[in-house]
Design an enzyme around this catalytic site. Structure first.
Site, short mmCIF file in Angstrom:
data_model
loop_
_atom_site.label_atom_id
_atom_site.label_comp_id
_atom_site.label_asym_id
_atom_site.label_seq_id
_atom_site.Cartn_x
_atom_site.Cartn_y
_atom_site.Cartn_z
CB CYS A 1 5.47 8.23 1.94
SG CYS A 1 4.58 8.37 3.48
CB CYS B 1 -0.07 7.43 -1.14
SG CYS B 1 1.19 7.01 -0.02
CB CYS C 1 6.41 -6.60 10.39
SG CYS C 1 6.81 -6.21 8.82
CB CYS D 1 1.33 -9.92 5.34
SG CYS D 1 2.93 -9.22 4.61
CB CYS E 1 2.24 -5.90 11.18
SG CYS E 1 1.12 -5.73 10.03
NE ARG F 1 0.78 11.63 6.61
CZ ARG F 1 1.53 11.24 5.37
NH1 ARG F 1 2.01 10.17 5.50
NH2 ARG F 1 1.63 12.08 4.59
CB CYS G 1 -2.31 6.24 2.07
SG CYS G 1 -1.14 4.98 1.94
#
Ligand code: SAM
Ligand code: DTB
Ligand code: SF4
Length: 319
Positions: free
Chosen positions: A191, A131, A59, A55, A62, A263, A99
């Protein structure tokens, strides 16, 4: 809509709630929880990484960012058939929400997006909540996902606007808010939540909750993740979080957004069963089940069913 759903909580008010004596905080969270939900029910959700690693975003938490050497093996977009096998299995194991996550900065129109739309149509046909979390999204892409049967889109604000730049530099808070607005305009439920344990302060946690509860309508689903430290990332050696911070944040989220599903998302392997029970008391009513989250381990389906049995709680039957 019941009148006690508010979008105008001030930061001061939220800070006061967050800092209540724990028994009072949990009591108020329970009142809010019981006004909208069955306290013994927990929704089981399943995650699948449909495109892994590489990616372009940075972040700091991550494992999938191309900026860090984390050992995560890059995998191109999965085949539709394999995704549907995973979704069917998740449903057989009690999950009511599926998801699909892709390590993209943003969705690009083209054959990969067409394939994701096919995945969404396929999972929707299983009568599960569907999702996706695919990075940034335009309004027209959101519309196409909606037409394919998408119920929810995950896009987290992660932390307060003030702390955001310490964690991610390749995009800004406003980009996140824009995608969330595009999802909303397309009639897909939102979400949206965050991560704790990145070195943020209580004030940042309060700031995140402020942003979330000012979204109107509130996100239907609010994931609260506890950092899963990934070796090789800037947060790989982060100090362990006090589980009571998860409890306080969940309880405050429950009070601010009483009708939403809150959640207890990533990080359960780092919590004792007693801490997880406190999170349920604080108003969490959804978890991810299955051995893997996206790239990191999670408690097994069997151990989760055992835990719910021991607590006298049960999996939500249908969404
Ligand atoms: N790339 C998409 C995005 O950023 O929106 C979707 C996938 S991303 C993995 C979804 C969310 O998972 C992140 O926003 C973050 O809140 C959470 N997350 C990612 N890595 C995590 C970690 N190591 N520990 C806890 N939560 C994590
Ligand atoms: C969310 O808030 N948590 C999930 C989901 N949304 C996509 C992701 C958790 C990822 C945990 C780290 C990993 O397994 O790579
Ligand atoms: Fe990419 Fe999402 Fe990971 Fe950030 S959290 S690096 S956007 S996959």
């Amino acid at each position: 809509m019941p009148t006690n759903i508010r979008h105008d909580w001030s930061r001061d008010e939220i800070r006061k709630v967050f800092n209540l004596p724990l028994p009072e905080l949990i009591f108020q969270a329970q009142l809010a929880h019981r006004a909208f939900h069955k306290p013994e029910e927990v929704q089981l959700c399943r995650l699948l990484s449909i495109k892994t690693g590489g990616c372009p975003e940075d972040c700091a938490y991550c494992s999938q960012s191309a900026h860090y050497d984390t050992g995560v093996v890059r995998e191109p977009l999965m085949n539709v058939a394999d995704v549907l096998v995973a979704a069917r299995r998740a449903k057989a194991e009690g999950a009511t929400r599926f998801c699909m996550g892709a390590a993209w900065r943003q969705v690009s129109d083209g054959k990969d997006f067409e394939r994701v739309l096919e995945m969404v149509r396929g999972v929707a046909a299983f009568k599960m909540e569907v999702c996706c979390t695919l990075g940034m999204l335009t309004e027209s892409q959101a519309m196409r996902l909606k037409e394919a049967g998408l119920n929810a889109y995950n896009h987290n604000l992660d932390t307060s606007p003030e702390f955001y730049g310490e964690v991610i530099t390749t995009r800004v808070y406003g980009d996140r808010l824009e995608t969330i607005a595009n999802v909303r305009k397309a009639g897909i439920t939102v979400c949206c939540g965050g991560i704790l344990g990145m070195g943020e302060s209580d004030e940042d946690r309060v700031g995140l909750l402020e942003q979330l509860c000012h979204l109107d309508p509130h996100p239907e689903s609010v994931p609260i993740n506890m950092l899963v430290p990934n070796p090789g990332t800037p947060l790989g050696e982060a100090e362990e979080l006090d589980p009571l911070v998860m409890v306080r944040t969940i309880a405050t989220a429950r009070i601010l957004m009483p009708a939403s599903r809150v959640r207890l998302a990533a990080g359960r392997r780092g919590l004792s069963q007693e801490a997880v029970a406190l999170c349920f008391l604080a108003g969490a009513n959804s978890i991810f089940t299955g051995e893997r989250l996206l790239t990191t381990p999670n408690p097994s389906v069997d151990s989760d069913h055992r835990m719910l049995g021991e607590l006298g709680m049960k999996a939500m039957q249908s969404a």
